[in-house]
Design a protein around this motif. Structure first.
Motif, mmCIF file in Angstrom:
data_model
loop_
_atom_site.group_PDB
_atom_site.id
_atom_site.type_symbol
_atom_site.label_atom_id
_atom_site.label_comp_id
_atom_site.label_asym_id
_atom_site.label_seq_id
_atom_site.Cartn_x
_atom_site.Cartn_y
_atom_site.Cartn_z
ATOM 1 N N ILE A 30 52.592 -24.981 19.598
ATOM 2 C CA ILE A 30 52.334 -23.752 18.829
ATOM 3 C C ILE A 30 51.147 -22.996 19.420
ATOM 4 O O ILE A 30 51.215 -21.787 19.657
ATOM 5 C CB ILE A 30 52.092 -24.088 17.343
ATOM 6 N N LEU A 31 50.073 -23.720 19.698
ATOM 7 C CA LEU A 31 48.877 -23.033 20.218
ATOM 8 C C LEU A 31 49.148 -22.448 21.599
ATOM 9 O O LEU A 31 48.725 -21.341 21.913
ATOM 10 C CB LEU A 31 47.687 -23.989 20.270
ATOM 11 N N ALA A 32 49.874 -23.205 22.434
ATOM 12 C CA ALA A 32 50.117 -22.737 23.802
ATOM 13 C C ALA A 32 51.048 -21.539 23.805
ATOM 14 O O ALA A 32 51.026 -20.722 24.722
ATOM 15 C CB ALA A 32 50.708 -23.862 24.640
ATOM 16 N N PHE A 36 46.539 -19.350 22.293
ATOM 17 C CA PHE A 36 45.596 -19.250 23.413
ATOM 18 C C PHE A 36 45.958 -18.165 24.423
ATOM 19 O O PHE A 36 45.071 -17.406 24.836
ATOM 20 C CB PHE A 36 45.422 -20.605 24.092
ATOM 21 N N PRO A 37 47.242 -18.055 24.837
ATOM 22 C CA PRO A 37 47.530 -16.987 25.791
ATOM 23 C C PRO A 37 47.215 -15.604 25.227
ATOM 24 O O PRO A 37 46.669 -14.750 25.934
ATOM 25 C CB PRO A 37 49.037 -17.135 26.054
ATOM 26 N N THR A 38 47.519 -15.420 23.920
ATOM 27 C CA THR A 38 47.212 -14.123 23.302
ATOM 28 C C THR A 38 45.722 -13.848 23.383
ATOM 29 O O THR A 38 45.292 -12.777 23.823
ATOM 30 C CB THR A 38 47.646 -14.134 21.827
ATOM 31 N N ILE A 39 44.935 -14.853 22.959
ATOM 32 C CA ILE A 39 43.485 -14.641 22.900
ATOM 33 C C ILE A 39 42.936 -14.369 24.298
ATOM 34 O O ILE A 39 42.248 -13.371 24.526
ATOM 35 C CB ILE A 39 42.786 -15.864 22.264
ATOM 36 N N THR A 40 43.291 -15.244 25.258
ATOM 37 C CA THR A 40 42.682 -15.073 26.590
ATOM 38 C C THR A 40 43.163 -13.784 27.245
ATOM 39 O O THR A 40 42.380 -13.088 27.882
ATOM 40 C CB THR A 40 43.001 -16.267 27.502
ATOM 41 N N LYS A 41 44.455 -13.459 27.033
ATOM 42 C CA LYS A 41 44.983 -12.242 27.661
ATOM 43 C C LYS A 41 44.279 -11.003 27.109
ATOM 44 O O LYS A 41 43.887 -10.115 27.859
ATOM 45 C CB LYS A 41 46.494 -12.152 27.416
ATOM 46 N N PRO B 189 48.196 -22.376 34.135
ATOM 47 C CA PRO B 189 49.143 -23.201 33.384
ATOM 48 C C PRO B 189 48.476 -24.323 32.593
ATOM 49 O O PRO B 189 49.018 -24.791 31.613
ATOM 50 C CB PRO B 189 50.056 -23.784 34.464
ATOM 51 N N TYR B 190 47.287 -24.747 33.031
ATOM 52 C CA TYR B 190 46.644 -25.881 32.372
ATOM 53 C C TYR B 190 45.728 -25.457 31.231
ATOM 54 O O TYR B 190 45.354 -26.275 30.403
ATOM 55 C CB TYR B 190 45.823 -26.692 33.377
ATOM 56 N N LEU B 194 44.283 -27.800 28.047
ATOM 57 C CA LEU B 194 42.882 -28.232 28.014
ATOM 58 C C LEU B 194 42.154 -27.651 26.810
ATOM 59 O O LEU B 194 41.317 -28.321 26.201
ATOM 60 C CB LEU B 194 42.186 -27.844 29.322
ATOM 61 N N LEU B 195 42.487 -26.406 26.453
ATOM 62 C CA LEU B 195 41.865 -25.825 25.255
ATOM 63 C C LEU B 195 42.290 -26.589 24.007
ATOM 64 O O LEU B 195 41.463 -26.866 23.131
ATOM 65 C CB LEU B 195 42.271 -24.348 25.125
ATOM 66 N N THR B 196 43.582 -26.947 23.951
ATOM 67 C CA THR B 196 44.049 -27.720 22.795
ATOM 68 C C THR B 196 43.312 -29.050 22.725
ATOM 69 O O THR B 196 42.843 -29.462 21.659
ATOM 70 C CB THR B 196 45.566 -27.979 22.902
#
Lengths: 169, 364
Positions: A30-32, A36-41, B189-190, B194-196
């Protein structure tokens, strides 16, 4: 492993491992996928945007500075021109005033001259009148004198001769 | 912002600390204080969530037990409360299951022939509940954060307050740790994994410091959990390692007698290294978290041991022990972060090793 009685935290436990796997994989998927992609992007796009904006601002600043110097140059030139024009105008004014003065003087002199001539003419005219008057008077006087004196013949003769003499001389 | 959070956390810990000794006191009703039992008992997993003991009665949250009977081959689901109640009232077992005190109180099944076996046990234990609490906390935090970004135009505004703090943390880990360790080219990709891992370990550690529900379970100080995390990191390192990485392992740039004949010693060492790197990660996290909990619980135990000697020594040492506990709790907050950071950092570094750059290879 069975003979060793390890404390609970060191004992392999399939149940805990299984649930940890399920929970962690759920969390990771779910996070991936959504977080996280949303936030970092988004943060990266924002930092890119900020960098671009900074660059744009920098360019705009330098442009503005050049425009300002240009404006200052224009202003300075305008001021110089203004000063020149003022100076010229002053010179022109001075020369006009001077010319006017000269012209006025000349005009005055001319008027004075004319007045003098007129006065002279008036004077001559007056003199002529006076003279003719004086002549008329003297003729009248002379007539009367003559009328009195030419009562006798001899004397008339004598007088005529004398006048003839005088005029013929 | 972070300082304030830390300070509030410390204050909360100070307030909650008073509960821990109460719990410990009742664990030793039999007379002498069994420190080992208290410390290991509090750190161990359990079939119920013990909250406190009041007036000799245990107040705890019963949790579901899921076991597969070896006799019938059927799955049994029942509340741990029912089972405890039945055994408390004198029954030898409940549906053939009993808590084997010799095996850390795990559920064992009595077979008809008199032997006892460990059945398949997928019970929702205290640690499992704690893990799911952490999962929901993390999902709530990061999905809220992600939703903010979807709803707002990042070119117009930046987040404030809580979301800003989360963003700062995420970007610190992402940029400084992950990008720095793996390298600009391969880190993308990692990064989610790693954040999780970082936030899972960090939040689990922090919640583990709270003495009462919804925290207090010693999850990262359990070898099963750290084993799983280390396994994930090992897979992440080796499944996606490039050709260069495998060449470094099996055919490194060393004289031939070191890598082929008579003994391929370098490849052996490198292959062993594939195991030892994640193993070190596993043990490091486990030992650090376990030790922190053990020290805090030991300081709590000192209070009860000394009160049994006499009231003067007891009251004097209570103050000392309280101060030391407070100090340890503050230290553990730091350790909670540091261990999460170290685990993620080393995972990232090892993943970085699996993607050697050609430039660095030529320099060697």
């Amino acid at each position: 492993m069975e003979s060793l009685n390890l404390p609970g935290i060191l004992t392999p436990d399939f149940g805990l491992f299984f649930w940890m796997m399920i929970a962690f994989i759920t969390l990771f998927v779910i996070l991936a996928k959504f977080a996280f992609p949303t936030i970092t992007k988004m943060v990266e796009s924002r930092s890119n945007f900020i960098n671009e904006s900074l660059q744009n601002a920098h360019e705009a600043n330098s442009k503005l500075a050049s425009i300002r110097t240009e404006g200052e140059n224009i202003l300075r030139e305008a001021r110089e021109k203004q000063a020149d024009i003022l100076k010229e105008a002053m010179a022109t004014r001075d020369s006009i005033v001077r010319e006017a003065q000269v012209k006025a003087q000349a005009e005055g002199a001319k008027l004075l001259e004319e007045a003098k001539l007129q006065i002279e003419a008036e004077k001559q005219k007056a003199l002529r009148e006076i003279r003719s008057q004086v002549a008329a008077l003297s003729v009248q006087i002379a007539e009367k004198v003559i009328l009195q004196q030419l009562k006798d013949e001899a004397e008339q003769q004598k007088f005529i001769e004398r006048i003839l003499d005088e005029t013929t001389k | 912002m972070k300082q304030i959070t830390l300070r509030t956390l410390c204050l909360a810990l100070l307030a909650l600390l008073t509960f821990a000794p109460m719990q410990a006191a009742h664990a030793s009703e039999g007379g002498g204080v069994d420190v080992e039992e208290i410390v290991l008992g509090h750190m161990a997993d359990a079939y119920d969530w013990h909250i406190t003991t009041w007036g000799g009665k245990h107040i705890s949250l019963p949790l579901p037990v899921i076991v597969r009977s070896e006799r019938t081959g059927e799955w049994n689901i029942f509340s741990s409360g029912e089972m405890t109640e039945a055994i408390h009232h004198g029954a030898a077992d409940y549906k053939g299951f009993y808590f084997n005190e010799e095996r850390n109180g795990k559920i064992y099944e009595r077979m008809p022939d008199g032997t006892s076996v460990r059945p398949w046990d997928l019970s929702i234990t205290k640690s499992v509940v704690q893990i799911w609490i952490v999962v929901f906390v993390l999902l709530a935090v990061f999905l809220t954060c992600a939703r903010w970004y979807k709803k707002h135009d990042v070119r117009r505004e930046s987040p404030r307050g809580f979301i800003c703090m989360i963003e700062m943390l995420v970007m610190t880990i992402n940029d400084d740790l992950i990008k720095g360790s793996i390298g600009e080219k391969h880190y993308r990709p990692y990064a989610p994994y790693l954040l999780t891992v970082f936030f899972f370990i960090f939040v689990t550690n922090l919640l583990g410091l709270l003495p009462v529900f919804p925290g207090g379970a010693n999850v990262t100080g359990n070898i099963n959990i750290t084993f799983f995390l280390a396994l994930c990191t090992m897979l992440a390192i080796n499944l996606f390692g490039n050709k260069e990485y495998w060449k470094e392992i099996f055919w490194p740039d060393v004289p031939i007698f070191l890598k082929a004949y008579p003994l391929p010693i370098m490849p052996l060492i490198e292959v062993f290294g594939i195991i030892t790197k994640p193993f070190a990660l596993m043990v490091r996290l486990f030992a650090n978290m376990m030790a922190g909990h053990a020290i805090i619980l030991s300081f709590a135990s000192i209070i009860f041991i000394t009160w049994q000697v006499n009231a003067y020594i007891g009251s004097g040492l209570t103050v000392l022990s309280f101060v030391m506990m407070l100090f340890m709790n503050c230290l553990e907050v730091l350790v909670a972060f540091v261990q999460a950071y170290v685990f993620t950092l080393l995972s990232a570094v090892f993943i970085g090793f699996a993607h050697p750059e050609h430039e660095s290879h030529h320099k060697d």
